[in-house]
Structures are given as structure tokens and as C-alpha cells.
Design a protein around this motif. Structure first.
Motif, PDB file in Angstrom:
ATOM      1  N   LEU A   1       3.720   5.706  -5.596  1.00  0.00           N
ATOM      2  CA  LEU A   1       3.537   5.840  -7.035  1.00  0.00           C
ATOM      3  C   LEU A   1       2.487   6.905  -7.340  1.00  0.00           C
ATOM      4  O   LEU A   1       2.673   7.753  -8.211  1.00  0.00           O
ATOM      5  CB  LEU A   1       3.112   4.484  -7.613  1.00  0.00           C
ATOM      6  CG  LEU A   1       3.168   4.377  -9.127  1.00  0.00           C
ATOM      7  CD1 LEU A   1       4.594   4.498  -9.625  1.00  0.00           C
ATOM      8  CD2 LEU A   1       2.562   3.070  -9.591  1.00  0.00           C
ATOM      9  N   ILE A   2       1.396   6.872  -6.545  1.00  0.00           N
ATOM     10  CA  ILE A   2       0.326   7.853  -6.778  1.00  0.00           C
ATOM     11  C   ILE A   2       0.839   9.271  -6.506  1.00  0.00           C
ATOM     12  O   ILE A   2       0.618  10.192  -7.294  1.00  0.00           O
ATOM     13  CB  ILE A   2      -0.907   7.517  -5.907  1.00  0.00           C
ATOM     14  CG1 ILE A   2      -1.566   6.241  -6.453  1.00  0.00           C
ATOM     15  CG2 ILE A   2      -1.919   8.661  -5.925  1.00  0.00           C
ATOM     16  CD1 ILE A   2      -2.554   5.601  -5.514  1.00  0.00           C
ATOM     17  N   ASP A   3       1.589   9.403  -5.403  1.00  0.00           N
ATOM     18  CA  ASP A   3       2.194  10.709  -5.098  1.00  0.00           C
ATOM     19  C   ASP A   3       3.046  11.196  -6.252  1.00  0.00           C
ATOM     20  O   ASP A   3       3.006  12.364  -6.647  1.00  0.00           O
ATOM     21  CB  ASP A   3       3.087  10.602  -3.848  1.00  0.00           C
ATOM     22  CG  ASP A   3       2.262  10.602  -2.579  1.00  0.00           C
ATOM     23  OD1 ASP A   3       1.041  10.836  -2.679  1.00  0.00           O
ATOM     24  OD2 ASP A   3       2.848  10.359  -1.508  1.00  0.00           O
TER      25      ASP A   3
ATOM     26  N   ASN B   1       1.479  17.928 -11.512  1.00  0.00           N
ATOM     27  CA  ASN B   1       1.355  19.209 -10.814  1.00  0.00           C
ATOM     28  C   ASN B   1       1.962  20.348 -11.637  1.00  0.00           C
ATOM     29  O   ASN B   1       3.161  20.331 -11.920  1.00  0.00           O
ATOM     30  CB  ASN B   1       2.082  19.086  -9.457  1.00  0.00           C
ATOM     31  CG  ASN B   1       1.862  20.312  -8.600  1.00  0.00           C
ATOM     32  OD1 ASN B   1       1.481  21.381  -9.094  1.00  0.00           O
ATOM     33  ND2 ASN B   1       2.120  20.156  -7.314  1.00  0.00           N
TER      34      ASN B   1
ATOM     35  N   ARG C   1       0.837  -1.199   0.000  1.00  0.00           N
ATOM     36  CA  ARG C   1       0.000   0.000   0.000  1.00  0.00           C
ATOM     37  C   ARG C   1       0.878   1.258   0.000  1.00  0.00           C
ATOM     38  O   ARG C   1       0.623   2.202  -0.722  1.00  0.00           O
ATOM     39  CB  ARG C   1      -0.928  -0.041   1.229  1.00  0.00           C
ATOM     40  CG  ARG C   1      -2.108   0.898   1.100  1.00  0.00           C
ATOM     41  CD  ARG C   1      -3.133   0.631   2.183  1.00  0.00           C
ATOM     42  NE  ARG C   1      -3.849  -0.624   1.995  1.00  0.00           N
ATOM     43  CZ  ARG C   1      -4.394  -1.323   2.996  1.00  0.00           C
ATOM     44  NH1 ARG C   1      -4.275  -0.906   4.250  1.00  0.00           N
ATOM     45  NH2 ARG C   1      -5.051  -2.420   2.762  1.00  0.00           N
TER      46      ARG C   1
ATOM     47  N   THR D   1      10.385  11.200  -3.892  1.00  0.00           N
ATOM     48  CA  THR D   1       9.672  10.842  -2.667  1.00  0.00           C
ATOM     49  C   THR D   1      10.545  10.993  -1.424  1.00  0.00           C
ATOM     50  O   THR D   1      10.107  11.513  -0.405  1.00  0.00           O
ATOM     51  CB  THR D   1       9.177   9.391  -2.759  1.00  0.00           C
ATOM     52  OG1 THR D   1       8.556   9.218  -4.030  1.00  0.00           O
ATOM     53  CG2 THR D   1       8.185   9.082  -1.671  1.00  0.00           C
TER      54      THR D   1
ATOM     55  N   ILE E   1       2.935  10.303  -9.423  1.00  0.00           N
ATOM     56  CA  ILE E   1       2.149  10.655 -10.614  1.00  0.00           C
ATOM     57  C   ILE E   1       1.471  12.012 -10.412  1.00  0.00           C
ATOM     58  O   ILE E   1       1.454  12.859 -11.305  1.00  0.00           O
ATOM     59  CB  ILE E   1       1.111   9.548 -10.920  1.00  0.00           C
ATOM     60  CG1 ILE E   1       1.845   8.291 -11.380  1.00  0.00           C
ATOM     61  CG2 ILE E   1       0.131   9.997 -12.000  1.00  0.00           C
ATOM     62  CD1 ILE E   1       0.977   7.058 -11.489  1.00  0.00           C
ATOM     63  N   GLU E   2       0.968  12.244  -9.190  1.00  0.00           N
ATOM     64  CA  GLU E   2       0.374  13.564  -8.894  1.00  0.00           C
ATOM     65  C   GLU E   2       1.395  14.673  -9.079  1.00  0.00           C
ATOM     66  O   GLU E   2       1.107  15.725  -9.641  1.00  0.00           O
ATOM     67  CB  GLU E   2      -0.164  13.582  -7.462  1.00  0.00           C
ATOM     68  CG  GLU E   2      -1.601  13.110  -7.389  1.00  0.00           C
ATOM     69  CD  GLU E   2      -2.097  13.024  -5.953  1.00  0.00           C
ATOM     70  OE1 GLU E   2      -1.377  13.485  -5.037  1.00  0.00           O
ATOM     71  OE2 GLU E   2      -3.190  12.484  -5.760  1.00  0.00           O
TER      72      GLU E   2
ATOM     73  N   GLU F   1       3.890   1.544  -1.135  1.00  0.00           N
ATOM     74  CA  GLU F   1       4.497   1.744  -2.449  1.00  0.00           C
ATOM     75  C   GLU F   1       3.475   2.278  -3.440  1.00  0.00           C
ATOM     76  O   GLU F   1       3.797   3.094  -4.294  1.00  0.00           O
ATOM     77  CB  GLU F   1       5.106   0.437  -2.960  1.00  0.00           C
ATOM     78  CG  GLU F   1       6.560   0.309  -2.531  1.00  0.00           C
ATOM     79  CD  GLU F   1       7.095  -1.085  -2.712  1.00  0.00           C
ATOM     80  OE1 GLU F   1       6.706  -1.715  -3.702  1.00  0.00           O
ATOM     81  OE2 GLU F   1       7.871  -1.532  -1.850  1.00  0.00           O
ATOM     82  N   GLY F   2       2.228   1.786  -3.313  1.00  0.00           N
ATOM     83  CA  GLY F   2       1.162   2.299  -4.155  1.00  0.00           C
ATOM     84  C   GLY F   2       0.972   3.795  -3.939  1.00  0.00           C
ATOM     85  O   GLY F   2       0.876   4.564  -4.897  1.00  0.00           O
ATOM     86  N   MET F   3       1.007   4.202  -2.667  1.00  0.00           N
ATOM     87  CA  MET F   3       0.872   5.626  -2.355  1.00  0.00           C
ATOM     88  C   MET F   3       2.015   6.412  -2.973  1.00  0.00           C
ATOM     89  O   MET F   3       1.831   7.493  -3.518  1.00  0.00           O
ATOM     90  CB  MET F   3       0.875   5.843  -0.836  1.00  0.00           C
ATOM     91  CG  MET F   3      -0.359   5.300  -0.122  1.00  0.00           C
ATOM     92  SD  MET F   3      -1.882   6.000  -0.780  1.00  0.00           S
ATOM     93  CE  MET F   3      -1.741   7.682  -0.152  1.00  0.00           C
TER      94      MET F   3
END
Lengths: 290, 254
Positions: free
Chosen positions: A12-14, A21, A6, A262, A16-17, A8-10
Motif C-alpha cells: 500500500l505504501i509503495d 511520484n 507487513r 505492484t 501511495i508513493e 501488504e502494508g508495504m
């Protein structure tokens, strides 16, 4: 384990965001430069690895600092605002490729000494010009990369050079293959092997410049050779090696950028550590299961 | 009949050191010639001059009636395979096709060769009994197979001369035997020049021997004797082949 996934998923999402941006364009530019450059790195890196000229590629990339130094000096010291340090880098890389190429063809003895000298002198010239450039310029950015410096202008330059490199690399594929595999035989078949060798060095020179901003001139050769070296363990023919090396290079750069963003670490070293770890892991696996 | 190779009063020196002196020789069509001599005696230099890779310091070289630069496209050349990178990602077919690079039918650009190039390559592979290995990686083959691939590569563009550089180095005795059979067959349609430091190899097959040790002497194979070997290699011969037999009466030069 689930938490780790989870997280690592976050991550990746961070990432991509962050890429989307509008307030941090440099990350997007760096990411796109990385993806574009990966193709050239895969193609030219494969030639460099099979022709065994990593050392020469290393010398060329270090000489690039000379061009960057002169470029910066002309831009800020002399006041030619239109000069970009990357133009200097391209010119210095090409000059270094031609000089080193002639040295490696004609100096039958002590080739390594001469190339080592050019390597150091190129860097020294760059540092001297940077020192005499008004205002403060941190040579570290160029030596080890700094994605904060990536601009839209760089993106255009990289895209242009990328097309040039891939075009030449593909157009002359059979000839470069023949010259890399057996230079003497290629010459007997009426191919100007010297010209193709110098051409290959010039393409290598331009390729090295593509990622100077992101990984820096000291480490860029690792990104040229490691993906190709990994791909070489599995590829049956050269174009497969190029394709696999390009994909690996893209994966190393994008994952490296994501991790460095990150955890707030410099992008160049992270990318190189990932590439180096995968390379060593492949070597070790091959050695164990031989 | 034009000789395939004709050399007159040839001298070659490298960095002021004389490598070849006053070389005169002539090789006819469908001749089988062996080039022998000690390492550093100038064998490879002589071959490179014939192929036009080196310019003689003095003297003339005619290859198939022209200059080496003009005609070397028609020469099949088989280098020592031990020079190759064992990890090189290339297939048997790729290597064979290299024999068609910049051939008579124009320049090749891009990834692909023409249909006629591929047909010529497949034909040469078939002749070397390698057709079923065309898609295999070159580095996965045995030494003898690689040797045959390199001969196939030479054959796709050569019709008159085949030059082999140390083909017996690093291969097994039984492979050496099949190499002979291949050469006997090819010699029916083209001249063969083979470089070796292995004198025992020579008299079984070749009509003449070119001894190279700065100076060059051409002998019919029947003249190969202990005395000659000593002249060529000096006193220190350490290795003598005991399996070497000459046919009754030896070979006779024309």
C-alpha cells in the motif's frame, strides 16, 4: 500472518508513493479517473441492474469501438489533430444507445438478434478503421484497457461527463425510479416513459465511455453491473444501492490499480477479477445463510 | 350524469389481426363492472385502450367526458403484481408516492416529493391499513399486502375510477375475501372495473359483466349462466368453481 500484513502494508505504501511520484503521472490520472467514474458507475449501474438492461449496456459498450476507430482514423489518417478517439467514443455510444433503444422498443420479436448484430457490426467498423489508420495502433488497448494511455485531457473529459451523468441521474431520480419499477404505470401518470428509457440508455452510453481507458470496452459492463448487483442484495431503497455501488466500485478500481501496479499486471482484468470474486462470494454467502 | 367510460363502434387490430370488433359500452359513475373472457380474448387490450396506452383502429373512447390522454391522470390503475421484479429496492412508501408523479400539482424533480404528496400517500396507506409498513421493502411483503400497496398507489391520484387487472391471480382465498371488502368500500365513492378470467368471482359483487372475446357483450350479473359461459369460453371448460353461490334472485342491472 504478521509478515503477510507487513507485506501488504508495504504494498500500500509503495502504491501511495507511486501515486505521488511526479514521474508516473498516468497512474495518478488513472486513479483519479477511477474515483470520479465510480460515482457515475454506482448511479447508472444501479438503474441498469434494476431495469435489467445489462445486455443492452453490453451492446452499447462494444459499439464504442466503432467510434474509437473512426476517431483514430480522423486524427491520424485524415490529420485532424484536434480529434480525440474518446470524442468518437462518446458519439458512437450515444448513436448506439438511440438505435438500440428504438430497436428494443419497436422490434417486439428477435430483439436479441438485432442487438447482437449491432454489437458485432459496431466492433467490426472500429477494427476496420483502426486497420486503415497509419502507424500502429493496438486495438487491445481499447478492448481491454491500458492505463498508460490516460492523460490529463482524459481526466478533464471524465470529470465533465461525470457531472453531467450524476446531475441527470439525481435530477430525474423519482422519474427513473418509476419508469424502472413499472413503466406502464409511469406512462399512465403522464410520464413519457419512452423518452426516459432512451435517456437512461444515453446516460449508460456516456458512463461506459468513462472507464474505456482503464478497463476497456469488453469488460466495462461488468464494472457497471457487479457493484450494483452486490449492493442490491443489501439496499432497501434505490439511492442506498447507488451509494453502496459507488463505494464498491471505487474500492474495486483502487485496489485493482494497486495490485496491477505492484505485480505488473494489466489493470482492467485485475479490477474485473476482484469485482467478480466479491460478487460470487456474496452470492455464495447469501446462498449458504439463506 | 356523464358516464365514466363510454365506447362507441370501437375496432382494434394488431398487425392486421382483429382483436376487438364493434365494441359499444358505457360505464356509469359508481358502477361495479367485471371484465371477463379467455386469455387472448382482448381484455387487456380493452383496458389499455380505456387508459389511452393503445390507440383504437376505429371508433371513439370517452373517459370522464374527455379523451383518455387528458383524463387518465384521474384513473386509479392496479396492474398485476406478478409482473414486478422481486429484488427491486423500493419501499412501500416509494411505490405509493409513484401515484403522485406528474399529478395535477405539477412535475416532480429530484429526490423528494412535496409535503402534500407525502400526506396523500400516507392517507391512502392508512386506508389500506398499511401505515405501519410504510418503510418496509416492497419485496418483503406478502402477496395480499403488495396488492393493497398497489391499490393505495392507485388511490392517491384517483377519485372517480379504479381499474384492477387480474387482482385475484396468485392470491389466497382469504386475501380474496378482504379484497372484496376493500372494493365494496371503495365502490361507495368510485366506479370499479375489474379484469378477471375467474367467472366465479364476478357475480358475488359486480352489477354488470363485460364479456370480451373479440366481440363485447355487456350483461347484468344475473344473466350469467352455463350457456353464456360456454359461448364465451367454448366447449373446453376444464375448471369450475364449486364455491360459487349467487344471492337469491341474483343481481339486477339498472
Amino acid at each position: 500472518m504478521i509478515t503477510a500484513v507487513r507485506q501488504e502494508g508495504m504494498l500500500l505504501i509503495d502504491f501511495i508513493e507511486a501515486l505521488l511520484n511526479p514521474h508516473i503521472p498516468f497512474l495518478r490520472y488513472a486513479f483519479m479517473v477511477g474515483l470520479l467514474a465510480s460515482v457515475a458507475f454506482g448511479v447508472i449501474g444501479s438503474y441498469v441492474v434494476v431495469r435489467r438492461i445489462s445486455y443492452i449496456a453490453g451492446a452499447i459498450s462494444h459499439c464504442v469501438l466503432g467510434g474509437i476507430g473512426v476517431g483514430l482514423y480522423l486524427q491520424k489518417g485524415v490529420g485532424w489533430a484536434w480529434v480525440d478517439p474518446l470524442y468518437g467514443a462518446v458519439i458512437a455510444a450515444l448513436a448506439a444507445a438511440v438505435i438500440i433503444g428504438f430497436v428494443s422498443i419497436h422490434a417486439s420479436q428477435r430483439e436479441d438478434t438485432v442487438i447482437g448484430a449491432l454489437w458485432a457490426v459496431g466492433m467490426a467498423i472500429g477494427l476496420l478503421f483502426i486497420a486503415k489508420t497509419p502507424g500502429y495502433t493496438d486495438p487491445m488497448s481499447y478492448l481491454f484497457g491500458n492505463i498508460l494511455l490516460v492523460s490529463q485531457n482524459d481526466l478533464r473529459l471524465v470529470a465533465g461527463l461525470d457531472i453531467l451523468i450524476i446531475g441527470a441521474g439525481c435530477l430525474f431520480y423519482q422519474r427513473f425510479l418509476a419508469v424502472c419499477f413499472d413503466e406502464e404505470y409511469a406512462r399512465i401518470r403522464g410520464i413519457n416513459a419512452t423518452a426516459y428509457y432512451l435517456g437512461l440508455l444515453c446516460l449508460t452510453a456516456i458512463t461506459v465511455v468513462l472507464l474505456v481507458r482503464i478497463v476497456g470496452i469488453v469488460m466495462v459492463v461488468a464494472l457497471l453491473t457487479l457493484p450494483a448487483a452486490i449492493a442490491g442484495h443489501f439496499a432497501r431503497v434505490l439511492w442506498q444501492m447507488m451509494l453502496a455501488a459507488s463505494l464498491l466500485c471505487a474500492v474495486f478500481i483502487s485496489s485493482g490499480l494497486a495490485i496491477s501496479y505492484t505485480y505488473d499486471m494489466p489493470s482492467g482484468p485485475v479490477i474485473i477479477v476482484i469485482a467478480g470474486t466479491v460478487y460470487l462470494a456474496v452470492l455464495l454467502t447469501r446462498w449458504v445463510f439463506r | 350524469m356523464i358516464p365514466v367510460v363510454e365506447i362507441e363502434n370501437l375496432y382494434f387490430s394488431y398487425n392486421g389481426i382483429s382483436v376487438l370488433k364493434d365494441v359499444n359500452l358505457s360505464i356509469d359513475q359508481k358502477d361495479s363492472t367485471c371484465v371477463v373472457g379467455p386469455n387472448g380474448g382482448g381484455k387487456s387490450t380493452l383496458i389499455k385502450i380505456i387508459l389511452g396506452l393503445l390507440e383504437p383502429t376505429r371508433g371513439t373512447v370517452r373517459l370522464l367526458g374527455g379523451t383518455p390522454d387528458e383524463k387518465r391522470n384521474r384513473v386509479g390503475y392496479v396492474p398485476q403484481y406478478s409482473n414486478f421484479d422481486p429484488l427491486f429496492p423500493v419501499t412501500v412508501m416509494d411505490v405509493t408516492l409513484m401515484g403522485r408523479l406528474a399529478a395535477q400539482n405539477g412535475v416532480r424533480f429530484g429526490f423528494s416529493y412535496s409535503k402534500s404528496d407525502k400526506e396523500a400517500a400516507l392517507h391512502a396507506l392508512e386506508e389500506m391499513e398499511l401505515l405501519q409498513l410504510a418503510g418496509r421493502k416492497f419485496s418483503e411483503l406478502s402477496g395480499g399486502q403488495r396488492q393493497r400497496v398497489l391499490i393505495a398507489r392507485a388511490l392517491v391520484s384517483a377519485s372517480e375510477i379504479l381499474i384492477l387487472d387480474e387482482p385475484t391471480a396468485n392470491i389466497d382465498a382469504h386475501v380474496e375475501g378482504s379484497l372484496f371488502e376493500i372494493m365494496l368500500e371503495l365502490n361507495k365513492r368510485m366506479a370499479i372495473i375489474l379484469v378477471t378470467h375467474d367467472l366465479g368471482f364476478t357475480s358475488q359483487f359486480f352489477e354488470s359483466v363485460i364479456c370480451v372475446n373479440q366481440v363485447v357483450h355487456v350483461h347484468p350479473t344475473s344473466e350469467i349462466s352455463g350457456e353464456l359461459i360456454q359461448d364465451l369460453y367454448g366447449e373446453d371448460i376444464k375448471m369450475i368453481r364449486h364455491d360459487h353461490r349467487c344471492a337469491a334472485g341474483g343481481h339486477v342491472a339498472d
